[in-house]
Design a protein around this motif. Structure first.
Motif, PDB file in Angstrom:
ATOM      1  N   ARG A  19       0.849  -1.186   0.000  1.00  0.00           N
ATOM      2  CA  ARG A  19       0.000   0.000   0.000  1.00  0.00           C
ATOM      3  C   ARG A  19       0.882   1.233   0.000  1.00  0.00           C
ATOM      4  N   TYR A  80      -4.261   6.806  -1.258  1.00  0.00           N
ATOM      5  CA  TYR A  80      -3.601   5.512  -1.181  1.00  0.00           C
ATOM      6  C   TYR A  80      -3.652   4.792  -2.530  1.00  0.00           C
ATOM      7  N   HIS A  82      -3.596   0.843  -3.263  1.00  0.00           N
ATOM      8  CA  HIS A  82      -3.548  -0.522  -2.769  1.00  0.00           C
ATOM      9  C   HIS A  82      -3.186  -1.415  -3.951  1.00  0.00           C
TER      10      HIS A  82
END
Length: 126
Positions: A19, A80, A82
């Motif tokens: 991540r 973020y 992922h």
């Protein structure tokens, strides 16, 4: 001055996950695009994923669809990336980018982005 700071890169085996985080400071625009780009040695920069801060519309490169997810909880939180089911071909320097955007969708062209982070390295071994 706007600053984007990436973190979360590293080395992982194929099939693993990482991540990435991008923290933005002094970037308080209500309508903007946030993006992740990557560039591997000898290859062109690729727009991996983008997200619009109003409504959260996303777009992904075909090479990562179904494996990567871009997200942001709210305008004050980091954005973020992922990354799941990582492949050796995902190895690259990953950059966070941002730009003001009053349209409904976000581009994946690097030239459309004004602010850039320093990058974080992702290495995937087979």
């Amino acid at each position: 001055q706007v600053q984007l700071v990436e973190s979360g890169g590293g080395s992982v085996q194929a099939g693993g996950s990482l991540r990435l985080s991008c923290a933005a400071s002094r970037f308080a625009y209500s309508s903007a695009c946030l993006a992740w780009f990557r560039q591997a040695p000898g290859k062109e920069r690729e727009g991996v994923a983008v997200i619009h801060t109003v409504g959260g519309a996303t777009d992904y490169a075909d090479s990562v669809k179904g494996r990567f997810t871009i997200s942001q909880d709210n305008a004050k939180n980091p954005v973020y990336l992922h990354m799941n089911s990582l492949k050796p071909e995902d190895t690259a320097m990953y950059y966070c980018a941002a730009t003001i955007q009053y349209g409904a969708s976000c581009p994946r062209r690097g030239t459309d982005y004004v602010y850039w982070g320093q990058g974080t390295q992702v290495t995937v071994s087979s």
